[in-house]
Design a protein around this motif. Sequence first.
Motif, short mmCIF file in Angstrom:
data_model
loop_
_atom_site.label_atom_id
_atom_site.label_comp_id
_atom_site.label_asym_id
_atom_site.label_seq_id
_atom_site.Cartn_x
_atom_site.Cartn_y
_atom_site.Cartn_z
N ILE A 1 -30.53 -36.70 -26.62
CA ILE A 1 -31.19 -36.19 -27.83
C ILE A 1 -32.27 -35.15 -27.50
O ILE A 1 -32.28 -34.06 -28.10
CB ILE A 1 -31.76 -37.35 -28.67
N PRO A 2 -33.22 -35.41 -26.58
CA PRO A 2 -34.22 -34.37 -26.27
C PRO A 2 -33.60 -33.09 -25.74
O PRO A 2 -34.09 -32.00 -26.05
CB PRO A 2 -35.11 -35.05 -25.21
N PHE A 3 -32.53 -33.21 -24.96
CA PHE A 3 -31.87 -32.02 -24.43
C PHE A 3 -31.32 -31.15 -25.55
O PHE A 3 -31.52 -29.93 -25.56
CB PHE A 3 -30.75 -32.45 -23.48
N LEU A 4 -30.65 -31.77 -26.52
CA LEU A 4 -30.08 -31.01 -27.63
C LEU A 4 -31.18 -30.41 -28.52
O LEU A 4 -31.05 -29.28 -28.99
CB LEU A 4 -29.18 -31.92 -28.47
N LEU A 5 -32.25 -31.16 -28.72
CA LEU A 5 -33.33 -30.65 -29.56
C LEU A 5 -34.07 -29.49 -28.89
O LEU A 5 -34.51 -28.56 -29.57
CB LEU A 5 -34.31 -31.78 -29.90
#
Length: 239
Positions: free
Chosen positions: A51-55
Motif C-alpha cells: 500500500i505505501p509503495f502504490l501511494l
Amino acid sequence: MEFGVCSDKSKAFIRLDPRSKLLLLMAISIIMIGGTTVGIEGVLRIICAAIPFLLLLSIRQYKAATIYLLLLGTALFCEKQVAPYTHGMCNIILMMICGLITRFVAGYMMGWYTVKSTSVSEFITAMEHMHCPSFISIPISVMFRYFPTLSEEYKSINDAKRMRELGHPLKQPLTYVEYILVPLMMSTVRIADELSAASLSKGLSAGEKRTHICEIGIGSIDIVAIIGSITMFVLFLVY
C-alpha cells in the motif's frame, strides 16, 4: 510538498481524505509490527507493505518508492536467504536489523506519505470534522510543518558548511557535528517560535468555530480504503 492552504491534488493519481490516511497508517503499523509471516497474517503483511509503495507512486514520489522497495526487498532477502547461513552474534545482529526494517519501514513510509500529501489546513479540517479536541489536533498540525521545515534548515546549513569547506564528516567528525548541530539547535528554537506565532495569528487557540477554504470529503476511494483497513484489522485480530 508546499505546506500552504491546500495541497496540490491535481498531481495525485489517488486522492485520499486525511482521515482515510490516518486509518490506513494505524492498520499498517499494527499489522506490520505485530503480525507473523505465515498464514493470513503473512498475506496481510504483504498487502500492507504494498500500500505505501502504490501511494508513493500516486503522488509521483518515484525516488522514495524505489528506495522503499529496495530497502524492504533487501531486508527480506537477507532474512530468508542469508540469515540461515550465519551463526552466533552475526546472525543475531542481521536478524535484528532485518526485523526492524521489515516491521517498521512500511509504517514509516505510510506516515511520510501522509505528511507529504496532506496540508496543515486539510488536516485541521479533518480533525474538526471528527470533533477531535484542539489540544490534540493543534500539536499534530504543528508537527506537520515542524519536521519538513527542520529538514530544509538542515540542508541549508549543510550547503553553507560545504561552501566554506568546514568539518569533513570523516576527517573531522567532531568538528562536523559541531558545525551542524549548533546552528540546527538554534534553528529549532526559532522554528518553534515562528510556528507558535503562526498558530496564534491564525486563531487556532481562539476556541471558536473556524471556517476553512479547503474542502475535504469521503469519496469512493476513501470508502474502499476504510473498509479495507477495518477488514484487515479484524482479520488480524481474529486469526
